[in-house]
Design an enzyme around this catalytic site. Structure first.
Site, PDB file in Angstrom:
ATOM      1  N   TRP A  55      50.018  52.999  14.603  1.00  0.00           N
ATOM      2  CA  TRP A  55      51.063  53.473  15.511  1.00  0.00           C
ATOM      3  C   TRP A  55      51.000  52.726  16.836  1.00  0.00           C
ATOM      4  CZ3 TRP A  55      51.206  55.575  20.372  1.00  0.00           C
ATOM      5  CH2 TRP A  55      52.399  56.184  20.765  1.00  0.00           C
ATOM      6  N   HIS A  56      49.801  52.422  17.310  1.00  0.00           N
ATOM      7  CA  HIS A  56      49.652  51.747  18.594  1.00  0.00           C
ATOM      8  C   HIS A  56      50.044  50.277  18.525  1.00  0.00           C
ATOM      9  CE1 HIS A  56      47.281  55.314  19.774  1.00  0.00           C
ATOM     10  NE2 HIS A  56      47.599  54.964  21.001  1.00  0.00           N
ATOM     11  N   GLY A  57      49.940  49.665  17.376  1.00  0.00           N
ATOM     12  CA  GLY A  57      50.312  48.260  17.263  1.00  0.00           C
ATOM     13  C   GLY A  57      50.126  47.731  15.854  1.00  0.00           C
ATOM     14  N   SER A  88      46.909  56.263  13.346  1.00  0.00           N
ATOM     15  CA  SER A  88      46.987  56.222  14.802  1.00  0.00           C
ATOM     16  C   SER A  88      46.841  54.791  15.312  1.00  0.00           C
ATOM     17  CB  SER A  88      45.899  57.107  15.409  1.00  0.00           C
ATOM     18  OG  SER A  88      45.853  56.973  16.811  1.00  0.00           O
TER      19      SER A  88
END
Length: 233
Positions: free
Chosen positions: A73-75, A70
């Site tokens: 996924w955000h950066g 996660s």
């Protein structure tokens, strides 16, 4: 915006945020925050890894993997990975000690969850881990200072004795305490999520005028520069 555009095409999008800052635990937070992403990660990563069906240790490992993914996924950066790892650790600790944590008064559970989530946001948004560490250390070390601009502004509104008494009261407290209390009161008393506001919305003149004003303001603001959050991804 997405919900409104969807309604214009008669498409009802699923709820994605359900007042997450009102959560009483990190587990509840992730049931309220980015619900569609949580559902996706659960269905396509957590469950295929075995979910909670292969023992406690495997459950904890699967939880750690999902939260690190996660973060990625955000950066694509170590700050996002660390953010995901911190949430993974918090989730594992909650799973391990939930029967004790859930017995704590609701107000304390809310405060601890709110504080943890917002402190870890610093890692999410900072450019580097060292920068995030510095900002967090300053939050806990520095108190409010009474500078000329603040004093001059306040003196135009309230008497000088009240101003100095106010800063005597809060001046020695860490800024983090002042900010957290202020935001928590706002979250608790005044905020409603999109779906709650949608239920209250009705076609009337006041809403028409408000919407028209916001539309015009948005069009006039199109020339402004706004950096996309994930531009480094």
């Amino acid at each position: 915006m997405a919900l409104g555009i969807g309604y214009m095409f008669n498409i009802k999008l699923p709820m994605n945020f359900n007042s997450p800052y009102k959560a009483l635990s990190i587990s509840e937070f992730w049931k309220r925050w980015h619900i569609t992403l949580t559902r996706f990660l659960t269905q396509y990563i957590y469950i295929p890894l075995g979910g909670s069906r292969k023992g406690i240790c495997r459950t904890y490992l699967n939880t750690m993997i999902v939260f690190v993914i996660s973060g990625i996924w955000h950066g694509a950066g170590f700050t996002f990975i660390l953010w995901g790892l911190l949430h993974a650790i918090a989730m594992v600790l909650y799973k391990a000690f939930s029967k004790y944590f859930d017995k704590i008064p609701a107000a304390l559970r809310w405060i601890s969850t709110f504080a943890f989530v917002n402190i870890t946001w610093v890692y999410f948004r900072a450019s580097t881990i060292n920068e995030a560490n510095l900002m967090i250390s300053k939050l806990f070390e520095d108190g409010m200072t009474l500078n000329f601009e603040i004093t001059e502004t306040l003196l135009n509104i309230i008497p000088i004795s009240v101003v100095y008494n106010l800063f005597d009261l809060v001046g020695n407290l860490p800024i983090i305490m002042i900010l957290l209390v202020s935001v928590m009161v706002a979250v608790c008393l005044f905020t409603k999520n999109v779906y709650e506001r949608t239920m209250e919305f009705a076609p009337k003149i006041s809403n028409l005028c408000t919407t028209a004003f916001l539309l015009i303001w948005s069009i006039l603001s199109l020339s402004g520069v706004s950096t996309f959050l994930y531009f480094n991804f």
